[in-house]
Motif scaffolding. Structure first.
Motif, PDB file in Angstrom:
ATOM      1  N   THR A 375      60.890  11.108  33.949  1.00 49.19           N
ATOM      2  CA  THR A 375      59.870  10.137  34.127  1.00 49.19           C
ATOM      3  C   THR A 375      59.517   9.707  35.467  1.00 49.19           C
ATOM      4  N   VAL A 376      60.716   9.285  36.091  1.00 49.35           N
ATOM      5  CA  VAL A 376      60.513   8.706  37.337  1.00 49.35           C
ATOM      6  C   VAL A 376      59.844   9.968  38.439  1.00 49.35           C
ATOM      7  N   GLU A 377      60.413  11.125  38.096  1.00 53.53           N
ATOM      8  CA  GLU A 377      60.063  12.355  39.029  1.00 53.53           C
ATOM      9  C   GLU A 377      58.505  12.508  39.013  1.00 53.53           C
ATOM     10  N   LYS A 378      58.009  12.128  37.829  1.00 53.50           N
ATOM     11  CA  LYS A 378      56.479  12.531  37.551  1.00 53.50           C
ATOM     12  C   LYS A 378      55.647  11.221  38.089  1.00 53.50           C
ATOM     13  N   TRP A 379      56.206  10.071  38.212  1.00 51.92           N
ATOM     14  CA  TRP A 379      55.622   8.966  38.891  1.00 51.92           C
ATOM     15  C   TRP A 379      54.888   9.441  40.396  1.00 51.92           C
ATOM     16  N   ASP A 380      53.932   8.688  40.780  1.00 50.10           N
ATOM     17  CA  ASP A 380      53.242   8.924  42.110  1.00 50.10           C
ATOM     18  C   ASP A 380      54.345   7.864  42.838  1.00 50.10           C
ATOM     19  N   PRO A 381      54.708   8.467  44.313  1.00 51.50           N
ATOM     20  CA  PRO A 381      55.434   7.322  45.089  1.00 51.50           C
ATOM     21  C   PRO A 381      55.050   6.369  45.471  1.00 51.50           C
ATOM     22  N   ALA A 382      53.688   6.173  45.706  1.00 50.38           N
ATOM     23  CA  ALA A 382      52.896   4.973  45.928  1.00 50.38           C
ATOM     24  C   ALA A 382      52.841   3.673  44.921  1.00 50.38           C
ATOM     25  N   GLU A 383      52.538   4.652  43.614  1.00 52.36           N
ATOM     26  CA  GLU A 383      52.635   3.778  42.262  1.00 52.36           C
ATOM     27  C   GLU A 383      53.938   3.328  42.054  1.00 52.36           C
ATOM     28  N   THR A 384      54.924   3.918  41.998  1.00 46.20           N
ATOM     29  CA  THR A 384      56.073   3.674  41.677  1.00 46.20           C
ATOM     30  C   THR A 384      56.689   2.751  42.862  1.00 46.20           C
ATOM     31  N   THR A 385      56.213   2.719  43.877  1.00 49.43           N
ATOM     32  CA  THR A 385      56.549   1.607  45.064  1.00 49.43           C
ATOM     33  C   THR A 385      56.130   0.212  44.513  1.00 49.43           C
ATOM     34  N   GLU A 386      54.755   0.372  44.270  1.00 52.75           N
ATOM     35  CA  GLU A 386      54.104  -0.916  43.875  1.00 52.75           C
ATOM     36  C   GLU A 386      54.552  -1.533  42.501  1.00 52.75           C
ATOM     37  N   LYS A 387      54.968  -0.633  41.598  1.00 53.87           N
ATOM     38  CA  LYS A 387      55.556  -1.015  40.379  1.00 53.87           C
ATOM     39  C   LYS A 387      56.869  -1.953  40.655  1.00 53.87           C
ATOM     40  N   ILE A 388      57.708  -1.357  41.324  1.00 56.88           N
ATOM     41  CA  ILE A 388      58.916  -1.947  41.734  1.00 56.88           C
ATOM     42  C   ILE A 388      58.640  -3.175  42.473  1.00 56.88           C
ATOM     43  N   GLU A 389      57.770  -3.296  43.334  1.00 56.23           N
ATOM     44  CA  GLU A 389      57.500  -4.407  44.091  1.00 56.23           C
ATOM     45  C   GLU A 389      57.042  -5.376  43.320  1.00 56.23           C
ATOM     46  N   LEU A 390      56.154  -5.261  42.533  1.00 54.94           N
ATOM     47  CA  LEU A 390      55.645  -6.155  41.613  1.00 54.94           C
ATOM     48  C   LEU A 390      56.753  -6.751  40.721  1.00 54.94           C
ATOM     49  N   MET A 391      57.621  -6.092  40.355  1.00 47.80           N
ATOM     50  CA  MET A 391      58.761  -6.746  39.384  1.00 47.80           C
ATOM     51  C   MET A 391      59.725  -7.261  40.349  1.00 47.80           C
ATOM     52  N   VAL A 392      59.869  -6.916  41.452  1.00 47.57           N
ATOM     53  CA  VAL A 392      61.145  -7.612  42.012  1.00 47.57           C
ATOM     54  C   VAL A 392      60.715  -8.383  43.236  1.00 47.57           C
ATOM     55  N   GLY A 393      59.546  -8.069  43.963  1.00 46.85           N
ATOM     56  CA  GLY A 393      58.948  -8.653  45.334  1.00 46.85           C
ATOM     57  C   GLY A 393      59.080  -9.846  45.303  1.00 46.85           C
ATOM     58  N   ARG A 394      58.759 -10.556  44.475  1.00 48.79           N
ATOM     59  CA  ARG A 394      58.807 -12.049  44.517  1.00 48.79           C
ATOM     60  C   ARG A 394      59.975 -12.781  44.763  1.00 48.79           C
ATOM     61  N   ASP A 395      60.955 -12.056  44.086  1.00 49.19           N
ATOM     62  CA  ASP A 395      62.503 -12.660  44.446  1.00 49.19           C
ATOM     63  C   ASP A 395      62.942 -12.182  45.747  1.00 49.19           C
ATOM     64  N   LEU A 396      62.462 -10.871  46.315  1.00 51.35           N
ATOM     65  CA  LEU A 396      62.832 -10.590  47.546  1.00 51.35           C
ATOM     66  C   LEU A 396      62.260 -11.359  48.695  1.00 51.35           C
ATOM     67  N   GLN A 397      61.240 -11.957  48.337  1.00 52.07           N
ATOM     68  CA  GLN A 397      60.565 -13.031  49.282  1.00 52.07           C
ATOM     69  C   GLN A 397      61.254 -14.310  49.453  1.00 52.07           C
ATOM     70  N   TYR A 398      62.260 -14.501  48.502  1.00 53.10           N
ATOM     71  CA  TYR A 398      63.093 -15.721  48.493  1.00 53.10           C
ATOM     72  C   TYR A 398      64.280 -15.291  49.441  1.00 53.10           C
ATOM     73  N   ILE A 399      64.717 -13.875  49.498  1.00 57.64           N
ATOM     74  CA  ILE A 399      65.315 -13.736  50.609  1.00 57.64           C
ATOM     75  C   ILE A 399      64.983 -13.889  51.980  1.00 57.64           C
ATOM     76  N   ARG A 400      63.721 -13.602  52.321  1.00 62.36           N
ATOM     77  CA  ARG A 400      63.055 -13.987  53.523  1.00 62.36           C
ATOM     78  C   ARG A 400      63.420 -15.336  53.843  1.00 62.36           C
ATOM     79  N   LEU A 401      62.981 -16.211  52.863  1.00 64.07           N
ATOM     80  CA  LEU A 401      62.673 -17.689  52.984  1.00 64.07           C
ATOM     81  C   LEU A 401      64.243 -18.060  53.240  1.00 64.07           C
ATOM     82  N   ASN A 402      65.230 -17.564  52.465  1.00 66.59           N
ATOM     83  CA  ASN A 402      66.717 -18.005  52.794  1.00 66.59           C
ATOM     84  C   ASN A 402      66.961 -17.736  53.932  1.00 66.59           C
TER      85      ASN A 402
END
Length: 423
Positions: A375-402
């Motif tokens: 399933t992951v192999e069939k995903w488009d790289p850009a779409e995959t990146t955006e999906k993952i970023e939407l799921m964990v990106g907000r928490d990663l921004q806390y890393i920047r703030l911290n």
């Protein structure tokens, strides 16, 4: 990499995108704040000595913010669009991440020990029994099961089903020889005297018929006599024939060893022997059997039987008040009640479920895990990146703030120690 238009995102993803933008702005705001503080404190630190501490904190905060911005951004894309090595990790290593994730799930979740331990601790049968014992739940299962069965019945082609029944009947019913097995069965039946009841029934039936059908013998023989024979002789002959028939049938009824009974026994014995050993008898019987099953009328009856059965089942399945549905619901309630109170049955069912699940996991664990990889192999790289970023990106921004805060504290601490030691 252009982001997916908002209209194409699900409501949940739209909310995640808004939250991600807010946290990016907060993290960026912290970096800008540190930069402003540094820009103000740096030229004034000679005139106001304590601003050196502020400058050191702002300098450390900027370094921390920029370092964490680079690290977070490098996960999803090239920072500032520059193809720096080991950046844009997720889009460039998407397939490897999928394989690793599949292997992780296969090793840590789809193992026999994990599945067995989890199922043994759940008490599947007891929970299922308690759930099914409630009539509303049993009725729901009956509803869903009826809908599934009805859907299957409607999807079946009547002609295909009839052809299938014909093929199965021809292979398992018509093709095998019936003569020898039937002859063996008849031989055992005659040896055990099991047919005597049928002979008694036939004799009783004939006797009852004779008793109420005396008129049927009038003229049965006398009408074939010459016309010159007196009518009295006609009546005498008919009466005699009727009385002899009644006497004969009564004798058969009363005498278990009557010659007629022995004749039936002998005939059945010969028939049983011929069906097993006489090729001519076997052949005639097989020809008769084939003629019956190949008859167009028999095929029509089979088709009518299927159509009637199908229509009746569909009607019963669609009607919640039908006897079929009511019995199915009650059977489910009874099964649930027993399953929830019978420890021995619970143990057997739990063992079946656990052993079955462990068998399936052991046999198909790689195939199940490969679903993730493929399933992951069939995903488009850009779409995959955006999906993952939407799921964990907000928490990663806390890393920047911290990182900004920790960098500021680290810069202040380092400067303080250095100033205390060096002066």
């Amino acid at each position: 990499m252009s982001p997916t238009p908002t209209a194409l995102l699900s409501p949940a993803d739209q909310e995640r995108r808004r939250a991600l933008r807010v946290m990016k702005n907060v993290a960026l705001g912290a970096l800008v704040f540190m930069a402003v503080v540094f820009a103000v404190s740096f030229p004034l630190q000679q005139e106001v000595p304590w601003l050196a501490y502020v400058r050191a904190a702002a300098e450390g905060g900027m370094v921390g913010a920029l370092a964490d911005w680079f690290a977070v951004t490098a996960l999803f894309r090239h920072p500032l669009g520059i193809p720096i090595p080991h950046t844009a990790i997720i889009p460039s290593r998407k397939d490897e991440i999928g394989r690793t994730l599949g292997e992780f799930v296969e090793t840590n979740f789809l193992s026999a020990d994990v599945v067995r331990t989890k199922l043994e601790s759940m008490g599947v049968s007891r929970r299922l029994g308690e759930w099914l014992a409630r009539p509303e739940h049993a009725d729901r299962v009956a509803d869903e099961g009826s809908a599934m069965v009805a859907g299957v019945l409607r999807a079946l082609s009547d002609s295909d089903v009839q052809d299938l029944i014909t093929d199965i009947a021809r292979e398992h019913v018509i093709a095998p020889e019936w003569g020898p097995p039937l002859g063996g069965w008849l031989e055992r039946l005659v040896d055990a005297g099991a047919h005597h009841g049928a002979v008694d029934l036939a004799a009783d039936t004939i006797a009852a018929w004779l008793e109420v059908n005396r008129a049927s013998f009038d003229g049965l023989v006398s009408r074939r006599l010459p016309s010159w024979v007196p009518s009295m002789a006609h009546r005498l002959i008919d009466d005699t024939l009727y009385k002899e028939a009644v006497t004969f049938v009564r004798a058969v009824q009363d005498d278990p060893g009557h010659p007629a009974r022995r004749a039936v026994d002998q005939y059945l014995e010969r028939l049983a022997d011929n069906l097993q050993h006489d090729p001519a008898t076997i052949g005639r019987f097989e020809d008769a059997k084939g003629g019956v099953f190949d008859s167009p009328r028999v095929r029509e009856l089979a088709a009518e039987a299927w159509n009637t059965t199908k229509a009746g089942l569909l009607t019963s399945l669609a009607d919640p008040a039908s006897a079929l549905r009511q019995r199915a619901t009650q059977a489910l309630v009874d099964a649930g009640a027993r399953l929830s109170t019978d420890p021995a049955l619970q143990h057997r069912v739990d063992t079946w479920v656990t052993d079955g699940a462990v068998f399936l996991v052991d046999r198909y664990r790689h195939d199940i895990a490969s679903i993730i990889t493929e399933t992951v192999e069939k995903w488009d790289p850009a779409e995959t990146t955006e999906k993952i970023e939407l799921m964990v990106g907000r928490d990663l921004q806390y890393i920047r703030l911290n990182g900004t805060i920790v960098g500021a504290l680290a810069g202040l601490l380092i400067f303080t120690i250095a100033h205390a030691l060096v002066g």
